[in-house]
Design a protein around this motif. Structure first.
Motif, PDB file in Angstrom:
ATOM      1  N   ALA A   3       2.722  31.024  34.769  1.00 36.35           N
ATOM      2  CA  ALA A   3       4.083  30.690  34.361  1.00 36.35           C
ATOM      3  C   ALA A   3       5.078  31.626  35.038  1.00 36.35           C
ATOM      4  O   ALA A   3       4.748  32.745  35.417  1.00 36.35           O
ATOM      5  N   ASN A   4       6.292  31.147  35.182  1.00 37.67           N
ATOM      6  CA  ASN A   4       7.364  31.957  35.742  1.00 37.67           C
ATOM      7  C   ASN A   4       7.956  32.846  34.649  1.00 37.67           C
ATOM      8  O   ASN A   4       7.513  32.835  33.504  1.00 37.67           O
ATOM      9  N   LYS A   5       9.001  33.550  35.016  1.00 38.67           N
ATOM     10  CA  LYS A   5       9.699  34.395  34.051  1.00 38.67           C
ATOM     11  C   LYS A   5      10.406  33.517  33.029  1.00 38.67           C
ATOM     12  O   LYS A   5      11.008  32.502  33.370  1.00 38.67           O
ATOM     13  N   LEU A 108       2.144  40.866  25.366  1.00 44.70           N
ATOM     14  CA  LEU A 108       1.947  39.815  26.370  1.00 44.70           C
ATOM     15  C   LEU A 108       1.230  40.332  27.619  1.00 44.70           C
ATOM     16  O   LEU A 108       0.690  39.538  28.392  1.00 44.70           O
ATOM     17  N   GLY A 109       1.242  41.661  27.804  1.00 36.47           N
ATOM     18  CA  GLY A 109       0.691  42.265  29.012  1.00 36.47           C
ATOM     19  C   GLY A 109      -0.749  41.852  29.298  1.00 36.47           C
ATOM     20  O   GLY A 109      -1.597  41.831  28.414  1.00 36.47           O
ATOM     21  N   GLU A 118       3.970  27.544  27.222  1.00 37.98           N
ATOM     22  CA  GLU A 118       2.910  28.354  26.617  1.00 37.98           C
ATOM     23  C   GLU A 118       3.421  29.771  26.331  1.00 37.98           C
ATOM     24  O   GLU A 118       3.111  30.351  25.287  1.00 37.98           O
ATOM     25  N   VAL A 119       4.203  30.330  27.226  1.00 41.80           N
ATOM     26  CA  VAL A 119       4.804  31.650  27.004  1.00 41.80           C
ATOM     27  C   VAL A 119       5.702  31.596  25.768  1.00 41.80           C
ATOM     28  O   VAL A 119       5.640  32.466  24.897  1.00 41.80           O
ATOM     29  N   ALA A 125       4.804  32.745  18.193  1.00 39.25           N
ATOM     30  CA  ALA A 125       3.677  33.136  17.346  1.00 39.25           C
ATOM     31  C   ALA A 125       3.670  34.650  17.118  1.00 39.25           C
ATOM     32  O   ALA A 125       3.403  35.117  16.003  1.00 39.25           O
ATOM     33  N   TYR A 126       3.956  35.408  18.160  1.00 42.91           N
ATOM     34  CA  TYR A 126       4.015  36.871  18.042  1.00 42.91           C
ATOM     35  C   TYR A 126       5.033  37.281  16.978  1.00 42.91           C
ATOM     36  O   TYR A 126       4.725  38.066  16.083  1.00 42.91           O
ATOM     37  N   PHE A 127       6.241  36.752  17.079  1.00 40.68           N
ATOM     38  CA  PHE A 127       7.282  37.128  16.125  1.00 40.68           C
ATOM     39  C   PHE A 127       6.957  36.650  14.712  1.00 40.68           C
ATOM     40  O   PHE A 127       7.230  37.355  13.741  1.00 40.68           O
TER      41      PHE A 127
END
Length: 159
Positions: A3-5, A108-109, A118-119, A125-127
């Protein structure tokens, strides 16, 4: 390929995330975009924090040009927010810069994603998985950093 930024603008307080905006590919954030984003944030603030309806909103942002341009400042004034001061070149006093995003980047690292969606999904989900006390801790760190900045007479506050 991966994926891109993905550029995210996150509005949060001691209780958690209020609004996240993911910039569409090929777009840039300018004053008009940010003013519209502030409207969307304000709508979510009213919905998610109804107890703030009759209170003065203390609003903190860094002094990036897009945040301080005339159209953005007019929107902040229109919304009735009280803008807290932010010294120039002070990422040490921006909670998203010293607290929220570094921890997200660590999480994410090393992961690879097939798409920007997906990012975004993983970021959400993280938050969502964070304990509510996490956000309060970030605000407490801001209080400590402001105090240290005052004690240092405006000098850079290190980690």
């Amino acid at each position: 390929m991966s994926a891109n930024k993905v550029i995210a603008t996150v509005f949060w307080d001691a209780r958690g995330i209020i609004h996240i905006d993911y910039l569409q590919k090929g777009r840039t954030i300018n004053g008009e975009y940010y003013a519209n984003l502030l409207d969307r944030f304000n709508d979510n603030l009213k919905k998610n924090r109804p107890h703030f309806a009759k209170k003065k909103i203390l609003f903190h942002q860094d002094n990036a040009r897009v945040h301080t341009c005339a159209v953005a400042m007019a929107k902040i004034y229109e919304l009735g927010y009280e803008l807290l001061p932010h010294p120039p070149y002070s990422p040490d006093l921006a909670p998203s810069d010293y607290f929220l995003f570094p921890n997200l980047k660590k999480w994410l690292g090393g992961k690879r994603f097939d798409s920007n969606d997906e990012v975004i999904s993983q970021t959400k989900a993280y938050f969502e998985d964070l304990d509510k006390s996490y956000f309060l801790e970030g605000m407490k760190k801001l209080d400590k950093r402001w105090t240290k900045c005052i004690e240092l007479k405006g000098d850079y506050v290190e980690k």
